[in-house]
Design an enzyme around this catalytic site. Sequence first.
Site, mmCIF file in Angstrom:
data_model
loop_
_atom_site.group_PDB
_atom_site.id
_atom_site.type_symbol
_atom_site.label_atom_id
_atom_site.label_comp_id
_atom_site.label_asym_id
_atom_site.label_seq_id
_atom_site.Cartn_x
_atom_site.Cartn_y
_atom_site.Cartn_z
ATOM 1 N N ASP A 221 0.852 -1.201 0.000
ATOM 2 C CA ASP A 221 0.000 0.000 0.000
ATOM 3 C C ASP A 221 0.882 1.243 0.000
ATOM 4 O O ASP A 221 1.990 1.217 0.533
ATOM 5 C CB ASP A 221 -0.825 0.100 1.292
ATOM 6 C CG ASP A 221 -1.678 -1.117 1.515
ATOM 7 O OD1 ASP A 221 -2.041 -1.771 0.538
ATOM 8 O OD2 ASP A 221 -1.970 -1.383 2.697
HETATM 9 N N1 URA Z 1 -0.810 -5.796 4.225
HETATM 10 C C1 URA Z 1 -1.330 -4.565 4.161
HETATM 11 O O1 URA Z 1 -2.331 -4.276 4.790
HETATM 12 N N2 URA Z 1 -0.711 -3.669 3.405
HETATM 13 C C2 URA Z 1 0.394 -3.930 2.701
HETATM 14 O O2 URA Z 1 0.922 -3.063 2.020
HETATM 15 C C3 URA Z 1 0.919 -5.224 2.771
HETATM 16 C C4 URA Z 1 0.288 -6.153 3.542
#
Ligand code: URA
Length: 241
Positions: free
Chosen positions: A103
């Site tokens: 993310d």
């Molecule tokens: N889990 C998440 O919530 N975000 C990420 O970027 C990776 C794993």
Amino acid sequence: MRLNRFLARSGAASRRGADALIEAGRVRLNGETVTRLGTTVDPGRDLVELDGVTVALPELLTYIALNKPPGYVVTMSDPQGRRTVTHLVTGVPAGVVPVGRLDAGTAGLLILTDDGELAHRIAHPSYEIDKVYEVEAKGTLSEDERLKLERGLMLDGRLTAPAAVRVVSTARGITVAEMTIHEGRKRQVRRMFELVGHPVTRLTRTQVGPVELGELPPGRWRHLNEDELRALREALEMRPE
Ligand code: URA
């Protein structure tokens, strides 16, 4: 890799023949003649020439570990003009792309490569490559909640696979935990913690399979070393290079 192996793999000579070429002063490394047989080269960085002609490995692939800071989008170009990881990884061959996603708000280890097969396997759930996250979440995670995270929760109508969760510290209303999962569902860690009542305030990926983030500063990248690559290929059931 040793220079003689590099020359042999490039097809310029046999391993013994390569030694003879080196001793005869016909090989240059980054513009300088080398005659020492034990010389090593980094195929991703060094320029090797034989009789003044550049020597390259037949298939030279690039493998990079980036410490992504929060706020950067994992894509090679963003129509909305946001900051992307391409802004951090410069001077690498064009086909080098991120493996999987993090993310925008998540920090930590992102692997980038132009090895399509390896990228596919890391992202594919059947190889069950572990990803380790350091999670900072609001509140105090109880033992019951920790076990719920480990045993699995319903996300999009499907139970998450078993995970490992270790509480590192709890102080001032914040829990720090280390979570290991091998799935890569959308916002998985954030959604799982949300489901047990502890919104994530900071998320950092520290490990992908055998590759560790280590001391790499935020925003910086490095090439994977031979040991990491070998271990990664082994974990992905690929032939050694
Ligand atoms: N889990 C998440 O919530 N975000 C990420 O970027 C990776 C794993």
